[in-house]
Design an enzyme around this catalytic site. Sequence first.
Site: not given
Ligand code: 13P
Length: 261
Positions: A8-10, A98, A100, A173, A179, A218, A239-240
Amino acid sequence: MTKVVAANWKMHHGPKAARQFFQRFRPEVDSRAVRILFFPPDLSLAASIGAVEGSAGSGAPVEFGVQNLHWEASGAFTGETSAEIARDAGATLALVGHSERRHVFGETDEETGRKVAAAVRAGLVPVVCVGERLEERRAGRLREVLARQLGAVAEALPAASGADAAGFIVAYEPVWAIGTGETATPGDAADAHAIVRDVLRDAVGDGAETVPVLYGGSVGPRNAAALMSAPGVDGVLVGGASLDPASFAEIVEAACQAAAH
Ligand code: 13P
């Protein structure tokens, strides 16, 4: 079950950065053991698909999805993207609910359900995200939160034609792990995944057994193998650590090893 590794590149990687990513992303994996999914920003979807199609011999087949969608097929909804438009642009999956979207943009369980139904209607596989906040976990409300979030999805599913439990993916999640660098231990992940599977059985019956349940929060090259070896963890949503081609390729390779055990 085939392991699923999702990126997920957000709101990162425009078209130029996406093309550069795929020039360097070449994991050598057994495609029968691992499914690789990417969720780029909408404006980078075409560039990402084009970069993969244009790169000879990258080895691993990949699938693409959008990070969000609107539940209507079309209409006067400035700034929104429908499942039908996403499909037309080459997406085959959609992230829905998600954390967010839920906690930054105030999306409700009911809206998440409508989006899942819209994705199914358009032929996209919804990747439904669920997870508790720290205060909910501390108050012993993990099962209650997961049951509420998944219940809203199950309620929406019969409304969508062709809905079937085999056609969706769940990502667990925990909000406190996203994050933050704080990850659930493999044991915590296994416990939560067992609850998700249980709640899914109540919600959709026998079909629950074939729904892949991913862990997110994470995840990186250092913890991916241990998490994916935990019972009931069918893959990861990253994510990251998915933004860098080398680190994401390491996670994909960890999935391949976990699948081999
Ligand atoms: P991180 O891996 O940056 O914690 O993000 C997780 C996430 O929200 C994937 O959808």
